[in-house]
Design a protein around this motif. Structure first.
Motif, PDB file in Angstrom:
ATOM      1  N   GLU A  10       0.799  -1.223   0.000  1.00  0.00           N
ATOM      2  CA  GLU A  10       0.000   0.000   0.000  1.00  0.00           C
ATOM      3  C   GLU A  10       0.837   1.279   0.000  1.00  0.00           C
ATOM      4  O   GLU A  10       0.608   2.188   0.816  1.00  0.00           O
ATOM      5  CB  GLU A  10      -0.965   0.014   1.192  1.00  0.00           C
ATOM      6  CG  GLU A  10      -1.931  -1.149   1.207  1.00  0.00           C
ATOM      7  CD  GLU A  10      -2.860  -1.104   2.418  1.00  0.00           C
ATOM      8  OE1 GLU A  10      -3.149   0.025   2.903  1.00  0.00           O
ATOM      9  OE2 GLU A  10      -3.296  -2.174   2.854  1.00  0.00           O
ATOM     10  N   PRO A  11       1.814   1.406  -0.898  1.00  0.00           N
ATOM     11  CA  PRO A  11       2.570   2.668  -0.967  1.00  0.00           C
ATOM     12  C   PRO A  11       1.653   3.793  -1.445  1.00  0.00           C
ATOM     13  O   PRO A  11       0.916   3.640  -2.413  1.00  0.00           O
ATOM     14  CB  PRO A  11       3.660   2.361  -2.000  1.00  0.00           C
ATOM     15  CG  PRO A  11       3.078   1.282  -2.860  1.00  0.00           C
ATOM     16  CD  PRO A  11       2.230   0.451  -1.949  1.00  0.00           C
ATOM     17  N   HIS A  12       1.701   4.933  -0.752  1.00  0.00           N
ATOM     18  CA  HIS A  12       0.846   6.054  -1.133  1.00  0.00           C
ATOM     19  C   HIS A  12       1.376   7.327  -0.493  1.00  0.00           C
ATOM     20  O   HIS A  12       2.166   7.292   0.454  1.00  0.00           O
ATOM     21  CB  HIS A  12      -0.601   5.818  -0.713  1.00  0.00           C
ATOM     22  CG  HIS A  12      -0.805   5.734   0.775  1.00  0.00           C
ATOM     23  ND1 HIS A  12      -0.485   4.592   1.513  1.00  0.00           N
ATOM     24  CD2 HIS A  12      -1.263   6.643   1.680  1.00  0.00           C
ATOM     25  CE1 HIS A  12      -0.757   4.796   2.782  1.00  0.00           C
ATOM     26  NE2 HIS A  12      -1.228   6.044   2.922  1.00  0.00           N
ATOM     27  N   ILE A  13       0.916   8.476  -1.014  1.00  0.00           N
ATOM     28  CA  ILE A  13       1.269   9.768  -0.445  1.00  0.00           C
ATOM     29  C   ILE A  13       0.198  10.147   0.569  1.00  0.00           C
ATOM     30  O   ILE A  13      -0.999  10.156   0.250  1.00  0.00           O
ATOM     31  CB  ILE A  13       1.368  10.855  -1.534  1.00  0.00           C
ATOM     32  CG1 ILE A  13       2.359  10.432  -2.623  1.00  0.00           C
ATOM     33  CG2 ILE A  13       1.793  12.181  -0.903  1.00  0.00           C
ATOM     34  CD1 ILE A  13       3.765  10.186  -2.151  1.00  0.00           C
ATOM     35  N   VAL A  60       3.652   3.722   3.798  1.00  0.00           N
ATOM     36  CA  VAL A  60       3.539   2.331   3.378  1.00  0.00           C
ATOM     37  C   VAL A  60       2.943   1.541   4.534  1.00  0.00           C
ATOM     38  O   VAL A  60       2.851   2.020   5.662  1.00  0.00           O
ATOM     39  CB  VAL A  60       4.916   1.732   2.993  1.00  0.00           C
ATOM     40  CG1 VAL A  60       5.517   2.439   1.797  1.00  0.00           C
ATOM     41  CG2 VAL A  60       5.884   1.769   4.188  1.00  0.00           C
ATOM     42  N   ARG A  61       2.563   0.325   4.232  1.00  0.00           N
ATOM     43  CA  ARG A  61       2.121  -0.582   5.281  1.00  0.00           C
ATOM     44  C   ARG A  61       3.122  -1.732   5.382  1.00  0.00           C
ATOM     45  O   ARG A  61       3.486  -2.329   4.367  1.00  0.00           O
ATOM     46  CB  ARG A  61       0.716  -1.111   4.990  1.00  0.00           C
ATOM     47  CG  ARG A  61       0.165  -2.029   6.080  1.00  0.00           C
ATOM     48  CD  ARG A  61      -1.311  -2.282   5.886  1.00  0.00           C
ATOM     49  NE  ARG A  61      -2.102  -1.077   6.093  1.00  0.00           N
ATOM     50  CZ  ARG A  61      -2.460  -0.616   7.298  1.00  0.00           C
ATOM     51  NH1 ARG A  61      -2.090  -1.261   8.398  1.00  0.00           N
ATOM     52  NH2 ARG A  61      -3.178   0.470   7.383  1.00  0.00           N
ATOM     53  N   ARG A  62       3.566  -1.978   6.591  1.00  0.00           N
ATOM     54  CA  ARG A  62       4.450  -3.115   6.850  1.00  0.00           C
ATOM     55  C   ARG A  62       3.771  -4.004   7.870  1.00  0.00           C
ATOM     56  O   ARG A  62       3.674  -3.655   9.042  1.00  0.00           O
ATOM     57  CB  ARG A  62       5.803  -2.649   7.375  1.00  0.00           C
ATOM     58  CG  ARG A  62       6.790  -3.793   7.570  1.00  0.00           C
ATOM     59  CD  ARG A  62       8.084  -3.309   8.175  1.00  0.00           C
ATOM     60  NE  ARG A  62       8.945  -4.425   8.497  1.00  0.00           N
ATOM     61  CZ  ARG A  62       9.864  -4.407   9.461  1.00  0.00           C
ATOM     62  NH1 ARG A  62      10.051  -3.304  10.185  1.00  0.00           N
ATOM     63  NH2 ARG A  62      10.595  -5.467   9.700  1.00  0.00           N
ATOM     64  N   ILE A  83       7.691   6.374   5.470  1.00  0.00           N
ATOM     65  CA  ILE A  83       8.902   5.724   4.957  1.00  0.00           C
ATOM     66  C   ILE A  83      10.137   6.119   5.769  1.00  0.00           C
ATOM     67  O   ILE A  83      11.075   5.331   5.911  1.00  0.00           O
ATOM     68  CB  ILE A  83       9.089   6.056   3.456  1.00  0.00           C
ATOM     69  CG1 ILE A  83      10.165   5.165   2.840  1.00  0.00           C
ATOM     70  CG2 ILE A  83       9.412   7.517   3.257  1.00  0.00           C
ATOM     71  CD1 ILE A  83      10.324   5.361   1.356  1.00  0.00           C
ATOM     72  N   MET A  84      10.116   7.312   6.374  1.00  0.00           N
ATOM     73  CA  MET A  84      11.259   7.761   7.161  1.00  0.00           C
ATOM     74  C   MET A  84      11.367   7.027   8.487  1.00  0.00           C
ATOM     75  O   MET A  84      12.384   7.119   9.173  1.00  0.00           O
ATOM     76  CB  MET A  84      11.163   9.275   7.415  1.00  0.00           C
ATOM     77  CG  MET A  84      11.055  10.114   6.138  1.00  0.00           C
ATOM     78  SD  MET A  84      12.370   9.747   4.938  1.00  0.00           S
ATOM     79  CE  MET A  84      13.785  10.371   5.816  1.00  0.00           C
ATOM     80  N   GLN A  85      10.332   6.279   8.871  1.00  0.00           N
ATOM     81  CA  GLN A  85      10.381   5.491  10.098  1.00  0.00           C
ATOM     82  C   GLN A  85      11.018   4.124   9.891  1.00  0.00           C
ATOM     83  O   GLN A  85      11.275   3.415  10.862  1.00  0.00           O
ATOM     84  CB  GLN A  85       8.956   5.311  10.654  1.00  0.00           C
ATOM     85  CG  GLN A  85       8.294   6.592  11.103  1.00  0.00           C
ATOM     86  CD  GLN A  85       6.862   6.353  11.557  1.00  0.00           C
ATOM     87  OE1 GLN A  85       6.011   5.941  10.767  1.00  0.00           O
ATOM     88  NE2 GLN A  85       6.596   6.602  12.834  1.00  0.00           N
ATOM     89  N   LEU A  86      11.257   3.765   8.650  1.00  0.00           N
ATOM     90  CA  LEU A  86      11.842   2.462   8.354  1.00  0.00           C
ATOM     91  C   LEU A  86      13.335   2.466   8.635  1.00  0.00           C
ATOM     92  O   LEU A  86      13.974   3.512   8.713  1.00  0.00           O
ATOM     93  CB  LEU A  86      11.583   2.099   6.890  1.00  0.00           C
ATOM     94  CG  LEU A  86      10.113   1.953   6.476  1.00  0.00           C
ATOM     95  CD1 LEU A  86      10.006   1.793   4.968  1.00  0.00           C
ATOM     96  CD2 LEU A  86       9.464   0.776   7.190  1.00  0.00           C
TER      97      LEU A  86
END
Length: 404
Positions: free
Chosen positions: A224-227, A236-238, A245-248
């Motif tokens: 679910e990549p999205h803005i 995103v969903r993980r 994304i900056m939390q990855l």
């Protein structure tokens, strides 16, 4: 634009070097300072002649800092020569100075006319005529690719993109995530408008689908990549978690940033294709193992080859896991006709004829690691990979002797 051979003279730390390039993958292995990154920089500079000729795109050129210096003497010139599988040849030469004595040492140039003529006939004119010609993508990813820059606000986002813009900044080794972010944002808005017009959430843009497919293939646990808005971010969903994304971790960001940028460029360059990921491309990646856990290193090359099916990769690494993973792919090709279990069957077969592997050394240049008869990389050349096990064996022998 598939590269077949690279020749380098007097480029930075490299005196002379000639490399045959694998049709699918070329691997450069070696200690720090052996010249691996310099080879990628030379390739990027060579391809810079192509991008410089294309409209709306800036390439990269040689500079005086690229000319080799040794023992307080600057070489008379630097030269990068390239040739493609289709037979197109060109070179780029920069002289140290304009003195006559220097000119006598410079080899006769090939120049870039043949390259420009080919680009004019095969790319520029057909695109001007509105034809759905394929635009090859060339991209370079350096070690700073994990530094993902996200725009703070939506102001100033471009509304339209030309196909040539897919190559904008493509040969700069630093991160270009901001441009991919803006493209993704605009395409999502376009997709939402289509869904509203057709009153169906099943409507999707093929270009966005290609990027989503690339992410899913390369990192299956990301979906679910999205803005997202307020604040503006790439989400995103993980698993069950929705994340910025900056939390990855750096490993996720390094690989995800590369995959998003490359797939966006391929979708932007060839939106007419049913699957833009299958278009032709040449991709240079410095330290493919960067920030990746050994378990990821064991399959990242195979995942790239499977996801970008017509891309030629030139990779550098320090990791024995990358070397052995490529050996597994080539061995899988060799046993293709034999019965095998499910785990082996999942591996991508890689024809050894499509692969080149080199050990880079400061003294001997590039030594081929490929055993043509066995179709495998001879990793016993990698002494520095084996030092730990050799030390362990010595301590084990010492322990045994003491026990006796």
């Amino acid at each position: 634009m598939r590269l077949e051979r690279l020749e380098i003279e007097n480029f930075r730390s490299i005196d002379r070097l000639a490399l045959d390039v694998g049709r699918r993958v070329t691997l450069l292995v070696g200690n720090n300072g052996a010249g691996k990154t310099s080879v990628l920089d030379a390739m990027a500079t060579g391809f810079g002649a192509a991008l410089t000729y294309l409209p709306e795109v800036a390439g990269r050129s040689l500079s005086k800092k690229d000319i080799r210096q040794k023992d307080n003497r600057i070489a008379p010139y630097v030269r990068i020569a390239m040739s493609t599988v289709s037979g197109v040849k060109w070179d780029r030469i920069l002289r140290r100075d304009q003195m006559r004595s220097t000119a006598l040492e410079v080899p006769k140039p090939i120049g870039v006319r043949e390259l420009e003529r080919t680009l004019e006939q095969d790319v520029v004119l057909p695109l001007d005529e509105g034809k759905d010609v394929e635009l090859p993508v060339i991209a370079y990813y350096g070690v700073s690719r994990a530094l993902l820059e996200v725009p703070l606000r939506r102001r100033g986002f471009p509304r339209q993109y030309s196909r040539f813009e897919a190559l904008s900044g493509a040969l700069q080794a630093d991160s270009r995530f901001k441009s991919a972010f803006m493209w993704f944002y605009n395409k999502e808005n376009e997709e939402h408008r289509l869904q509203k017009e057709r009153k169906s959430f099943d409507v999707s843009l093929p270009e966005l689908d290609a990027v989503r497919e690339a992410i899913g293939r390369m990192i299956p646990d990301i979906s679910e990549p999205h803005i997202a808005l307020n604040p503006l971010r790439f989400a995103v969903r993980r698993g069950a978690d929705a994340l910025d994304i900056m939390q990855l971790s750096d490993g996720y960001k390094t690989l995800l940033g590369l995959v998003i940028d490359l797939s966006v460029r391929m979708a932007q360059a060839n939106p007419h294709r049913a699957n833009p990921l299958d278009a032709e491309a040449v991709v240079l990646i410095d330290e493919i193992d960067l920030h990746l856990h050994p378990s990821w290193q064991q399959h990242v090359v195979g995942d790239l080859l499977r996801t970008f099916t017509n891309t030629q990769f030139v990779l550098t690494t320090h990791s024995p896991f990358i070397v052995e993973s490529i050996n597994n792919l080539m061995k899988r090709h060799r046993v293709s006709s034999l019965p095998m279990d499910e785990e082996i069957e999942r591996l991508l077969p890689l024809d050894p004829a499509d692969c080149r592997s080199y050990l880079m050394t400061e003294s001997d240049g590039a030594l081929s690691m490929l055993d043509e008869e066995r179709g495998l990389c001879q990793d016993h050349f990698l002494d520095y990979f084996n030092e730990l096990s050799q030390t362990y064996d010595a301590m084990r022998d010492l322990e045994w002797e003491h026990r006796q």
